[in-house]
Design a protein around this motif. Structure first.
Motif, PDB file in Angstrom:
ATOM      1  N   ALA A   1      32.738  78.847  57.547  1.00 55.28           N
ATOM      2  CA  ALA A   1      33.591  78.791  56.359  1.00 55.28           C
ATOM      3  C   ALA A   1      35.016  79.208  56.701  1.00 55.28           C
ATOM      4  O   ALA A   1      35.992  78.599  56.239  1.00 55.28           O
ATOM      5  CB  ALA A   1      33.012  79.687  55.264  1.00 55.28           C
ATOM      6  N   PHE A   2      35.142  80.243  57.519  1.00 54.60           N
ATOM      7  CA  PHE A   2      36.467  80.670  57.968  1.00 54.60           C
ATOM      8  C   PHE A   2      37.146  79.569  58.778  1.00 54.60           C
ATOM      9  O   PHE A   2      38.334  79.278  58.600  1.00 54.60           O
ATOM     10  CB  PHE A   2      36.329  81.945  58.801  1.00 54.60           C
ATOM     11  CG  PHE A   2      37.511  82.239  59.682  1.00 54.60           C
ATOM     12  CD1 PHE A   2      38.702  82.698  59.150  1.00 54.60           C
ATOM     13  CD2 PHE A   2      37.429  82.048  61.054  1.00 54.60           C
ATOM     14  CE1 PHE A   2      39.791  82.963  59.966  1.00 54.60           C
ATOM     15  CE2 PHE A   2      38.510  82.312  61.876  1.00 54.60           C
ATOM     16  CZ  PHE A   2      39.699  82.771  61.329  1.00 54.60           C
ATOM     17  N   LEU A   3      36.380  78.923  59.655  1.00 59.59           N
ATOM     18  CA  LEU A   3      36.945  77.896  60.528  1.00 59.59           C
ATOM     19  C   LEU A   3      37.505  76.732  59.716  1.00 59.59           C
ATOM     20  O   LEU A   3      38.518  76.130  60.096  1.00 59.59           O
ATOM     21  CB  LEU A   3      35.864  77.406  61.494  1.00 59.59           C
ATOM     22  CG  LEU A   3      36.306  76.906  62.868  1.00 59.59           C
ATOM     23  CD1 LEU A   3      36.993  78.020  63.641  1.00 59.59           C
ATOM     24  CD2 LEU A   3      35.101  76.394  63.651  1.00 59.59           C
ATOM     25  N   GLU A   4      36.860  76.414  58.604  1.00 59.98           N
ATOM     26  CA  GLU A   4      37.336  75.303  57.779  1.00 59.98           C
ATOM     27  C   GLU A   4      38.700  75.588  57.162  1.00 59.98           C
ATOM     28  O   GLU A   4      39.406  74.663  56.760  1.00 59.98           O
ATOM     29  CB  GLU A   4      36.320  74.981  56.683  1.00 59.98           C
ATOM     30  CG  GLU A   4      35.103  74.225  57.172  1.00 59.98           C
ATOM     31  CD  GLU A   4      35.441  72.858  57.767  1.00 59.98           C
ATOM     32  OE1 GLU A   4      36.500  72.283  57.416  1.00 59.98           O
ATOM     33  OE2 GLU A   4      34.658  72.374  58.599  1.00 59.98           O
ATOM     34  N   ALA A   5      39.072  76.855  57.074  1.00 56.72           N
ATOM     35  CA  ALA A   5      40.379  77.199  56.521  1.00 56.72           C
ATOM     36  C   ALA A   5      41.496  77.075  57.549  1.00 56.72           C
ATOM     37  O   ALA A   5      42.675  77.151  57.194  1.00 56.72           O
ATOM     38  CB  ALA A   5      40.352  78.621  55.957  1.00 56.72           C
ATOM     39  N   VAL A   6      41.138  76.873  58.819  1.00 56.89           N
ATOM     40  CA  VAL A   6      42.142  76.736  59.875  1.00 56.89           C
ATOM     41  C   VAL A   6      42.711  75.319  59.819  1.00 56.89           C
ATOM     42  O   VAL A   6      41.950  74.346  59.819  1.00 56.89           O
ATOM     43  CB  VAL A   6      41.511  77.018  61.254  1.00 56.89           C
ATOM     44  CG1 VAL A   6      42.523  76.789  62.371  1.00 56.89           C
ATOM     45  CG2 VAL A   6      40.965  78.440  61.301  1.00 56.89           C
ATOM     46  N   PRO A   7      44.032  75.153  59.772  1.00 60.99           N
ATOM     47  CA  PRO A   7      44.599  73.811  59.597  1.00 60.99           C
ATOM     48  C   PRO A   7      44.599  72.950  60.852  1.00 60.99           C
ATOM     49  O   PRO A   7      44.855  71.748  60.766  1.00 60.99           O
ATOM     50  CB  PRO A   7      46.031  74.099  59.139  1.00 60.99           C
ATOM     51  CG  PRO A   7      46.357  75.425  59.752  1.00 60.99           C
ATOM     52  CD  PRO A   7      45.073  76.206  59.729  1.00 60.99           C
TER      53      PRO A   7
END
Length: 222
Positions: free
Chosen positions: A31-37
């Protein structure tokens, strides 16, 4: 460059423990990784991909299916063996193949015998082009550019993004981990896309699949 696929499906289990704690942590980390652009992925020492985000999948969305070398399955195999790798990874041989081979060689030297690493080594042996690069090209290349070139963190490498808003550009590879990822034997790599566009000539290699008889940056064997 004639491609020789090893074929078949994964024969070696992944390294990460399949425990409730590991699964829960990786689910939250995803979930955190998906916030990385920027394109980002989590790999183990074999380059098996445990997690990747939407920008990573978008970067490689146009590559054709392959039984063993998809970028979101094993990134090292993709770089070395997928015939479409050069359509996304700019200056594929010098900027991606040789650094990845050099890093892999160091990993093999440092790690205890590992079935997954040994399987990749056998695939390299079965590909005459990559075997020459591994045995002769990598040592020569490291003598020329220095041993530090085998490390990925901080290196700037060309990409050809399918999104025309990026097109032919560069990325800086940022390698990092957390204590928990480190305990799992994993590392995160992020390809930080740079705003500076490369000259149009850099994009002309897009669509060029493997077709030579040896890596151009490696002298042909006598």
């Amino acid at each position: 460059m004639a491609h020789q696929a090893a074929g078949g499906q994964r024969q070696v289990p992944r390294l990460v423990p399949d425990t409730p704690e590991a699964r829960a942590y990786l689910a939250d980390y995803a979930a955190f990784l998906e916030a990385v652009p920027f394109p980002s992925l989590v790999v183990d020492r074999r380059w098996d991909v445990l997690l990747s985000n939407g920008p990573f999948r978008s970067l490689f969305r146009q590559v054709e299916a392959h039984p063993t070398a998809m970028p979101d399955d094993n990134f090292l195999r993709f770089v070395l063996f997928h015939p479409d790798a050069a359509t996304v990874l700019g200056e594929h041989e010098a900027s991606w193949c040789l650094p990845m081979l050099a890093h892999f060689a160091r990993t093999v030297e440092r790690c205890a015998p590992d079935p997954g690493l040994q399987a990749i080594r056998r695939e390299i042996e079965q590909d005459p082009i990559m075997e020459v690069a591994y045995r002769h090209g990598v040592p020569h290349w490291l003598r020329v550019v220095g041993e530090g070139a085998a490390e990925h963190d901080g290196s700037v490498r060309p990409l050809i993004h399918p999104d025309p808003r990026w097109g032919a550009t560069d990325c800086r590879i940022v390698v990092e981990t957390t204590p928990t990822l480190d305990d799992l034997g994993c590392t995160r790599l992020t390809l930080v896309l740079r705003d500076a566009r490369r000259p149009a000539a850099a994009a002309r290699g897009r669509g060029a699949r493997r077709g030579a008889t040896h890596l151009r940056v490696v002298p042909a064997a006598d």
